[in-house]
Design a protein around this motif. Structure first.
Motif, short mmCIF file in Angstrom:
data_model
loop_
_atom_site.label_atom_id
_atom_site.label_comp_id
_atom_site.label_asym_id
_atom_site.label_seq_id
_atom_site.Cartn_x
_atom_site.Cartn_y
_atom_site.Cartn_z
N LEU A 60 -78.88 37.47 -40.36
CA LEU A 60 -78.43 36.48 -40.76
C LEU A 60 -78.28 35.60 -40.85
O LEU A 60 -78.94 34.25 -40.87
N LEU A 61 -77.66 35.03 -40.20
CA LEU A 61 -77.14 33.83 -39.33
C LEU A 61 -78.02 33.25 -38.41
O LEU A 61 -77.93 32.42 -38.51
N SER A 62 -78.35 34.56 -37.59
CA SER A 62 -79.85 33.37 -36.54
C SER A 62 -80.74 33.24 -37.13
O SER A 62 -81.66 32.64 -36.97
N ILE A 63 -80.61 33.80 -38.39
CA ILE A 63 -82.45 33.68 -38.86
C ILE A 63 -82.00 32.44 -39.61
O ILE A 63 -83.35 31.19 -39.84
N LEU A 64 -80.94 32.22 -40.40
CA LEU A 64 -80.76 30.60 -41.10
C LEU A 64 -80.66 29.56 -40.18
O LEU A 64 -81.04 28.50 -39.67
N HIS A 65 -80.51 29.55 -38.65
CA HIS A 65 -80.02 28.60 -37.55
C HIS A 65 -81.56 29.03 -37.19
O HIS A 65 -81.74 27.60 -36.56
N SER A 66 -82.38 29.62 -37.00
CA SER A 66 -84.15 29.40 -36.61
C SER A 66 -84.53 28.57 -37.38
O SER A 66 -85.45 27.50 -37.49
#
Length: 175
Positions: A60-66
């Motif tokens: 989820l953090l990776s999605i948010l960052h993207s």
């Protein structure tokens, strides 16, 4: 594979963490909320890509960052949205809380002054407690870059004078 209900339940457990990361990146409460919403939508749309048994928070953090990199940051720059003031985000109650507030505000201002890449790396590693490898995966950079950013940030933060506590009032002032 997760059932839809189980996926949604676990997703809900990470909302506060996503919001904190959104606040760090955007420095704006409304933009952070939009980031979390967009992250949830994307996660639900791509729930089939999530591998059960892996850490959903990292995913989820990776999605948010993207999303931040691809969409929101460009919009924020065009719109010139403001910065959230660290002191207005903190409250205090009593002497201990006041001391904590003052010192926390000093730390936040110092970290906030770091370049964005260092600031987000410090947040993920030291606030969220992710490993260097996890930070590298979320930010999509080599692990050596994470280590370099953290070392540079530590050196920059070490240049500041020691944190200052609020002096205690004399005992005679208390009633």
């Amino acid at each position: 594979m997760f059932s839809d209900q189980a996926f949604r339940a676990e997703l809900g457990q990470h909302l506060a963490r996503l919001w904190r990361y959104g606040m760090l990146l955007s420095r704006n409460r409304h933009v952070a909320e939009d980031l979390v919403q967009a992250t949830c939508v994307r996660a639900l749309e791509r729930s089939g890509q999530y591998v059960a048994g892996t850490r959903m928070d990292r995913w989820l953090l990776s999605i948010l960052h993207s999303i931040w990199l691809n969409e929101v940051r460009a919009r924020r720059v065009r719109q010139g949205q403001g910065v959230a003031d660290a002191e207005s985000q903190l409250t205090f109650d009593g002497e201990y809380a006041a001391q904590t507030h003052v010192m926390t505000a000093q730390v936040i201002r110092r970290v906030d002054a770091l370049p964005e890449t260092q600031r987000e790396t410090v947040y993920l590693a030291y606030v969220e407690g992710l490993s260097y490898r996890e930070v590298a995966e979320i930010l999509q950079v080599p692990i050596g870059t994470v280590m370099s950013r953290l070392a540079t940030a530590r050196l920059k933060l070490a240049e500041y004078p020691p944190l200052q506590a609020v002096p205690n009032s004399p005992a005679g002032d208390r009633q």
